[in-house]
Design a protein around this motif. Structure first.
Motif, PDB file in Angstrom:
ATOM      1  N   LEU A  38      -1.817  82.914 120.940  1.00  6.29           N
ATOM      2  CA  LEU A  38      -0.399  82.642 120.662  1.00  6.29           C
ATOM      3  C   LEU A  38      -0.296  81.310 119.917  1.00  6.29           C
ATOM      4  CD1 LEU A  38       1.138  83.675 124.122  1.00  6.29           C
ATOM      5  CD2 LEU A  38       1.283  84.951 121.976  1.00  6.29           C
ATOM      6  N   ALA A  39      -1.268  81.072 119.033  1.00  6.10           N
ATOM      7  CA  ALA A  39      -1.277  79.848 118.226  1.00  6.10           C
ATOM      8  C   ALA A  39      -1.262  78.596 119.099  1.00  6.10           C
ATOM      9  CB  ALA A  39      -0.118  79.853 117.234  1.00  6.10           C
ATOM     10  N   LEU A  40      -1.965  78.643 120.215  1.00  6.55           N
ATOM     11  CA  LEU A  40      -1.968  77.483 121.109  1.00  6.55           C
ATOM     12  C   LEU A  40      -2.469  76.227 120.411  1.00  6.55           C
ATOM     13  CD1 LEU A  40      -3.290  79.101 124.427  1.00  6.55           C
ATOM     14  CD2 LEU A  40      -0.933  78.633 123.772  1.00  6.55           C
ATOM     15  N   CYS A  41      -3.423  76.390 119.505  1.00  7.43           N
ATOM     16  CA  CYS A  41      -3.997  75.224 118.819  1.00  7.43           C
ATOM     17  C   CYS A  41      -3.002  74.568 117.864  1.00  7.43           C
ATOM     18  CB  CYS A  41      -5.252  75.630 118.042  1.00  7.43           C
ATOM     19  SG  CYS A  41      -6.525  76.292 119.115  1.00  7.43           S
ATOM     20  N   CYS A  42      -1.942  75.289 117.521  1.00  8.04           N
ATOM     21  CA  CYS A  42      -0.921  74.732 116.634  1.00  8.04           C
ATOM     22  C   CYS A  42       0.220  74.126 117.447  1.00  8.04           C
ATOM     23  CB  CYS A  42      -0.366  75.823 115.713  1.00  8.04           C
ATOM     24  SG  CYS A  42      -1.635  76.631 114.726  1.00  8.04           S
ATOM     25  N   VAL A  43       0.081  74.152 118.752  1.00 15.84           N
ATOM     26  CA  VAL A  43       1.142  73.665 119.647  1.00 15.84           C
ATOM     27  C   VAL A  43       0.621  72.563 120.579  1.00 15.84           C
ATOM     28  CG1 VAL A  43       2.760  74.332 121.475  1.00 15.84           C
ATOM     29  CG2 VAL A  43       2.264  75.934 119.617  1.00 15.84           C
ATOM     30  N   VAL A  44      -0.520  72.801 121.200  1.00 19.70           N
ATOM     31  CA  VAL A  44      -0.988  71.922 122.284  1.00 19.70           C
ATOM     32  C   VAL A  44      -1.406  70.527 121.805  1.00 19.70           C
ATOM     33  CG1 VAL A  44      -2.672  71.647 124.144  1.00 19.70           C
ATOM     34  CG2 VAL A  44      -1.644  73.894 123.715  1.00 19.70           C
ATOM     35  N   PRO A  45      -2.270  70.389 120.786  1.00 21.90           N
ATOM     36  CA  PRO A  45      -2.738  69.035 120.447  1.00 21.90           C
ATOM     37  C   PRO A  45      -1.645  68.190 119.784  1.00 21.90           C
ATOM     38  CG  PRO A  45      -4.109  70.739 119.406  1.00 21.90           C
ATOM     39  CD  PRO A  45      -2.872  71.404 119.921  1.00 21.90           C
ATOM     40  N   ALA A  46      -1.780  66.883 119.954  1.00 16.55           N
ATOM     41  CA  ALA A  46      -0.952  65.946 119.184  1.00 16.55           C
ATOM     42  C   ALA A  46      -1.682  65.645 117.878  1.00 16.55           C
ATOM     43  CB  ALA A  46      -0.758  64.660 119.977  1.00 16.55           C
ATOM     44  N   PHE A  47      -0.956  65.492 116.801  1.00 15.44           N
ATOM     45  CA  PHE A  47      -1.533  65.055 115.525  1.00 15.44           C
ATOM     46  C   PHE A  47      -1.019  63.657 115.213  1.00 15.44           C
ATOM     47  CE2 PHE A  47      -0.925  69.604 113.624  1.00 15.44           C
ATOM     48  CZ  PHE A  47      -1.878  70.099 114.499  1.00 15.44           C
ATOM     49  N   ALA A  48      -1.909  62.830 114.677  1.00 13.60           N
ATOM     50  CA  ALA A  48      -1.475  61.560 114.098  1.00 13.60           C
ATOM     51  C   ALA A  48      -1.662  61.705 112.592  1.00 13.60           C
ATOM     52  CB  ALA A  48      -2.322  60.416 114.633  1.00 13.60           C
ATOM     53  N   ALA A  49      -0.653  61.367 111.836  1.00 12.52           N
ATOM     54  CA  ALA A  49      -0.746  61.527 110.380  1.00 12.52           C
ATOM     55  C   ALA A  49      -1.987  60.817 109.869  1.00 12.52           C
ATOM     56  CB  ALA A  49       0.512  60.970 109.721  1.00 12.52           C
ATOM     57  N   SER A  50      -2.811  61.534 109.117  1.00 17.70           N
ATOM     58  CA  SER A  50      -4.099  61.002 108.665  1.00 17.70           C
ATOM     59  C   SER A  50      -4.592  61.887 107.523  1.00 17.70           C
ATOM     60  CB  SER A  50      -5.119  61.069 109.814  1.00 17.70           C
ATOM     61  OG  SER A  50      -5.349  62.426 110.174  1.00 17.70           O
ATOM     62  N   ALA A  51      -5.835  61.654 107.110  1.00 14.91           N
ATOM     63  CA  ALA A  51      -6.401  62.491 106.061  1.00 14.91           C
ATOM     64  C   ALA A  51      -6.588  63.933 106.539  1.00 14.91           C
ATOM     65  CB  ALA A  51      -7.753  61.920 105.624  1.00 14.91           C
ATOM     66  N   ASP A  52      -6.583  64.141 107.857  1.00 21.62           N
ATOM     67  CA  ASP A  52      -6.793  65.490 108.396  1.00 21.62           C
ATOM     68  C   ASP A  52      -5.499  66.264 108.616  1.00 21.62           C
ATOM     69  OD1 ASP A  52      -9.571  65.415 108.529  1.00 21.62           O
ATOM     70  OD2 ASP A  52      -9.517  64.258 110.379  1.00 21.62           O
ATOM     71  N   PHE A  53      -4.450  65.520 108.962  1.00 21.06           N
ATOM     72  CA  PHE A  53      -3.154  66.156 109.235  1.00 21.06           C
ATOM     73  C   PHE A  53      -2.069  65.353 108.523  1.00 21.06           C
ATOM     74  CE2 PHE A  53      -5.796  66.940 112.991  1.00 21.06           C
ATOM     75  CZ  PHE A  53      -5.803  68.325 112.984  1.00 21.06           C
ATOM     76  N   ALA A  54      -1.268  66.035 107.728  1.00 25.30           N
ATOM     77  CA  ALA A  54      -0.309  65.322 106.884  1.00 25.30           C
ATOM     78  C   ALA A  54       0.871  64.743 107.666  1.00 25.30           C
ATOM     79  CB  ALA A  54       0.204  66.272 105.799  1.00 25.30           C
ATOM     80  N   ILE A  55       1.013  65.156 108.913  1.00 29.13           N
ATOM     81  CA  ILE A  55       2.213  64.744 109.667  1.00 29.13           C
ATOM     82  C   ILE A  55       1.838  64.250 111.071  1.00 29.13           C
ATOM     83  CG2 ILE A  55       3.793  66.336 108.496  1.00 29.13           C
ATOM     84  CD1 ILE A  55       3.384  68.230 110.946  1.00 29.13           C
ATOM     85  N   ASP A  56       2.783  63.552 111.696  1.00 29.19           N
ATOM     86  CA  ASP A  56       2.682  63.281 113.135  1.00 29.19           C
ATOM     87  C   ASP A  56       3.261  64.491 113.866  1.00 29.19           C
ATOM     88  OD1 ASP A  56       1.670  60.617 113.171  1.00 29.19           O
ATOM     89  OD2 ASP A  56       3.628  59.888 112.528  1.00 29.19           O
ATOM     90  N   LYS A  57       2.593  64.864 114.927  1.00 34.27           N
ATOM     91  CA  LYS A  57       3.154  65.948 115.762  1.00 34.27           C
ATOM     92  C   LYS A  57       2.864  65.619 117.219  1.00 34.27           C
ATOM     93  CE  LYS A  57       1.190  69.930 117.002  1.00 34.27           C
ATOM     94  NZ  LYS A  57       1.567  69.898 118.430  1.00 34.27           N
ATOM     95  N   PRO A  58       3.883  65.589 118.074  1.00 33.88           N
ATOM     96  CA  PRO A  58       3.614  65.324 119.492  1.00 33.88           C
ATOM     97  C   PRO A  58       2.858  66.489 120.140  1.00 33.88           C
ATOM     98  CG  PRO A  58       5.978  65.244 119.000  1.00 33.88           C
ATOM     99  CD  PRO A  58       5.300  65.807 117.796  1.00 33.88           C
ATOM    100  N   ALA A  59       2.191  66.216 121.238  1.00 30.20           N
ATOM    101  CA  ALA A  59       1.516  67.283 121.992  1.00 30.20           C
ATOM    102  C   ALA A  59       2.551  68.264 122.543  1.00 30.20           C
ATOM    103  CB  ALA A  59       0.723  66.666 123.140  1.00 30.20           C
ATOM    104  N   HIS A  60       2.108  69.497 122.716  1.00 31.86           N
ATOM    105  CA  HIS A  60       2.913  70.553 123.346  1.00 31.86           C
ATOM    106  C   HIS A  60       4.174  70.880 122.543  1.00 31.86           C
ATOM    107  CE1 HIS A  60       0.896  69.626 127.504  1.00 31.86           C
ATOM    108  NE2 HIS A  60       0.032  69.815 126.517  1.00 31.86           N
ATOM    109  N   THR A  61       4.101  70.650 121.251  1.00 33.92           N
ATOM    110  CA  THR A  61       5.224  70.913 120.349  1.00 33.92           C
ATOM    111  C   THR A  61       4.720  71.745 119.176  1.00 33.92           C
ATOM    112  OG1 THR A  61       6.139  68.759 120.902  1.00 33.92           O
ATOM    113  CG2 THR A  61       6.995  69.809 118.901  1.00 33.92           C
ATOM    114  N   PRO A  62       5.396  72.834 118.841  1.00 31.87           N
ATOM    115  CA  PRO A  62       4.906  73.656 117.718  1.00 31.87           C
ATOM    116  C   PRO A  62       4.910  72.882 116.397  1.00 31.87           C
ATOM    117  CG  PRO A  62       6.539  74.858 119.019  1.00 31.87           C
ATOM    118  CD  PRO A  62       6.571  73.432 119.500  1.00 31.87           C
ATOM    119  N   CYS A  63       3.866  73.087 115.626  1.00 32.87           N
ATOM    120  CA  CYS A  63       3.820  72.519 114.273  1.00 32.87           C
ATOM    121  C   CYS A  63       4.959  73.129 113.457  1.00 32.87           C
ATOM    122  CB  CYS A  63       2.458  72.864 113.648  1.00 32.87           C
ATOM    123  SG  CYS A  63       2.367  72.479 111.889  1.00 32.87           S
ATOM    124  N   PRO A  64       5.612  72.351 112.600  1.00 37.23           N
ATOM    125  CA  PRO A  64       6.725  72.911 111.818  1.00 37.23           C
ATOM    126  C   PRO A  64       6.296  74.019 110.849  1.00 37.23           C
ATOM    127  CG  PRO A  64       6.209  70.655 111.132  1.00 37.23           C
ATOM    128  CD  PRO A  64       5.454  70.903 112.390  1.00 37.23           C
TER     129      PRO A  64
END
Ligand code: SF4
Length: 262
Positions: free
Chosen positions: A19-45
């Protein structure tokens, strides 16, 4: 996808059964790997209502190479299909289960390799115990000591490496910062590169036979023409993160990434 063992917990991700858990569970910090900040347990936009990534075919161009190399080692579908019996709705209990199962599935993938080595008997024993652990219900999963499992597996991996390097050890570069280094003239056969930072390193044509790569960061490392077939404790996401070509040799139990140079 990497080899899975029949009748065992999956080692390779099957996003169609998650259920796309990997796109929801981890937090992202904007970096060369992820273009945006995303809090943990929040769906990626960029996540659609159908649990599919809307920019799946443009992840690198859109600044999300971290999504390309991320691998749950089959933990996502284990959570959804086994722990929660095929539930169609994401819950916070699933998120907690993924946090336990993802590292355990990674250990299982590495134990598959260790089971074929001189440490085989102990590795098969530990693998059987971890297989039993990952099949537990959500409540029992929460009580597991993942760190203890990792430590026990780490000791087995040390044994595997020691036997493979017996009599002819290479350089000890564990945890060394080799970001962007030109390593083309280094003899890295039987090197210990556990946890080494090899981001963007130039490894073209380098023979990594029996080199231990457990946890080495190979993002953007140039491995064109490198000999990785005999490398130890290398995983699929590490290969995916590197940049190889048709002349790069890879371990028999791993697939050649499709995005590599021809
Ligand atoms: S960009 Fe796509 S693959 Fe990456 S987290 Fe967002 S939805 Fe998932």
């Amino acid at each position: 996808m990497g080899t899975s063992i029949t009748g065992s917990a999956p080692r390779a991700a099957d996003c169609s059964r998650c259920l796309a858990l990997c796109c929801v569970v981890p937090a992202f910090a904007a970096s060369a790997d992820f273009a945006i900040d995303k809090p943990a347990h929040t769906p990626c936009p960029h996540l659609g209502a159908d649990h599919a990534c809307r920019i799946h075919d443009r992840l690198r161009e859109r600044g999300f190479p971290g999504c390309v190399v991320f691998d749950c080692f089959g933990a996502g579908q284990q959570v959804v299909q086994v722990t929660f019996g095929g539930s169609a709705r994401r819950t916070s209990a699933m998120f907690a289960a993924l946090d336990v199962l993802r590292p355990l599935h990674e250990v299982l993938a590495l134990l598959d390799e260790a089971a074929r080595s001189s440490a085989g008997h102990d590795a098969r024993d530990l693998r059987a115990r971890v297989e039993e652990m990952v099949a537990r219900d959500a409540e029992a999963l929460a009580d597991l000591d993942v760190g203890a499992v990792r430590r026990e597996a780490g000791a087995l991996f040390d044994e595997l490496v020691a036997v493979a390097h017996a009599g002819a050890p290479g350089p000890d570069l564990r945890g060394v910062d080799l970001v962007g280094a030109d390593l083309r003239r280094r003899d890295l056969r039987a090197a210990r590169l556990r946890g080494a930072l090899l981001v963007g390193a130039d490894l073209r044509g380098v023979d990594l036979d029996r080199a231990e790569l457990l946890g080495a960061d190979l993002r953007g490392a140039d491995v064109r023409g490198a000999r990785l077939a005999g490398a130890l404790l290398l995983t699929a996401p590490q290969l995916t993160a590197a940049r190889g070509d048709a002349t790069t040799t890879v371990p028999a139990h791993l697939d050649r990434p499709t995005h590599w140079f021809p």
